[in-house]
Write a protein that holds these residues in place. Structure first.
Motif, PDB file in Angstrom:
ATOM      1  N   ASP A 185       0.821  -1.208   0.000  1.00 48.51           N
ATOM      2  CA  ASP A 185       0.000   0.000   0.000  1.00 48.51           C
ATOM      3  C   ASP A 185       0.859   1.263   0.000  1.00 48.51           C
ATOM      4  O   ASP A 185       0.344   2.371   0.169  1.00 48.51           O
ATOM      5  N   GLU A 233      -4.563   5.931  -2.637  1.00 47.92           N
ATOM      6  CA  GLU A 233      -5.697   6.461  -3.386  1.00 47.92           C
ATOM      7  C   GLU A 233      -5.272   7.254  -4.616  1.00 47.92           C
ATOM      8  O   GLU A 233      -6.131   7.701  -5.392  1.00 47.92           O
ATOM      9  N   ARG A 260      -3.655   3.500  -8.259  1.00 44.76           N
ATOM     10  CA  ARG A 260      -4.865   2.696  -8.455  1.00 44.76           C
ATOM     11  C   ARG A 260      -4.843   1.987  -9.806  1.00 44.76           C
ATOM     12  O   ARG A 260      -5.312   0.856  -9.940  1.00 44.76           O
TER      13      ARG A 260
END
Length: 315
Positions: free
Chosen positions: A48, A67, A72
């Motif tokens: 992440d 994000e 993404r």
């Protein structure tokens, strides 16, 4: 498939795009020779972690993290390749300014897809990357030419497949893009559009698109003039662009064959013959100055090779 070594680097260059060109709402777009450059590095950390390093002031508001649009897009590649995510860094040089109607978000999507794929030695085909890009963006008009280059018409067929047609663009027709200092988000530009349009407006646009594509193919000035006309989105969007209609009129009076909002705006695209490019550019900038808006209007060519990547680490 193993996770790439820490330190592996990939450079990705992605061209800007101008979408719609008047009547081709959400289906027609062209790549232009203005580029964003991304250098992706496999770094230490969990799946992440995404570090974003901006090397231009225009993107100082952008942030890394899970994000981020680039990350993404990379995650979509890992999912499709049945790959565990890994930490990634992106160092970005922006020449395509955000929120100006030149496909900045498309460059982020395409770069994330190509970078993540290339750093794993390209397990996914270009066709699959196109499918993912359209899915993320929601419409094909920017991401397809950004990835493939050239003038592209993309439509979903009755079989629900995306069909892409590379259209001809005559060498005699050039683009001037007036890029203002003001911004306009795509979401704001979409909000002002009606949910339904009269059949007569849809028919007018279908005819105009046919004229425009044939005019661009042949370099036929009359067909371009008649074809660069829209009734689906531009009548509702011009009011969002301060001084926009005055800029359009200035371009046409200076010799432009046609003038349209680039993408969702606020940048404005003018098509012209090469010999009129300087006059058109100057006229558009001066018109915006009268409205108190600073701008620049570069003379751009259609970019035909699309996005490119290279391994720059030797790993």
């Amino acid at each position: 498939m193993s996770i790439p070594e820490v330190g592996k680097k990939i450079r990705v260059t992605v061209p800007s795009t101008t979408a719609n060109l008047g009547p081709g709402f959400d289906c027609l777009g062209a790549a232009l020779d203005l580029y964003n450059e991304f250098i992706f590095t496999r770094i230490e950390g969990g799946g992440d972690r995404f570090d974003l390093i901006m090397e231009s002031t225009d993107g100082n508001h952008l942030r890394g993290g899970p994000e981020n649009l680039v990350f993404r897009a990379a995650q979509k590649v890992w999912e499709s390749a049945n790959m565990d995510p890994y930490a990634l860094e992106a160092r970005v040089k922006l020449a395509v300014p955000p929120a100006r109607g030149l496909g900045s978000s498309a460059t982020a999507i395409v770069a994330g897809l190509i970078g993540a794929n290339a750093i794993m030695n390209s397990p996914l085909s270009k066709e699959k990357l196109l499918e993912l890009a359209i899915d993320i963006e929601g419409h094909p008009d920017n991401v397809v030419p950004s990835l493939l280059g050239g003038l592209c018409l993309t439509a979903k067929s009755s079989s629900q497949r995306w069909r892409i047609i590379r259209c001809d663009w005559h060498d005699s027709i050039k683009a001037v893009v007036a890029i203002p200092a003001i911004r306009l988000s795509t979401s704001e530009a979409r909000k002002v559009m009606p949910k339904n349009v009269p059949i007569s407006d849809a028919v007018t646009n279908m005819g105009a698109l046919t004229l425009l594509l044939n005019g661009l193919k042949a370099g036929n000035e009359d067909l371009i003039k008649e074809g660069m006309f829209d009734k689906l989105h531009e009548p509702y969007r011009w009011k969002l662009i301060k001084g926009g209609l005055e800029v359009k009129d200035a371009a046409l009076n200076a010799g432009a064959l046609g003038c349209a909002i680039s993408g969702a705006g606020p940048s404005i695209l003018a098509l012209c013959k090469k010999e009129n490019g300087k006059n058109v550019s100057q006229a558009m900038v001066k018109a915006w100055e009268k409205s108190g808006v600073a701008s620049r209007a570069p003379f751009l060519n259609v970019q035909t090779t699309g996005s490119q990547f290279s391994n720059i680490s030797g790993k």
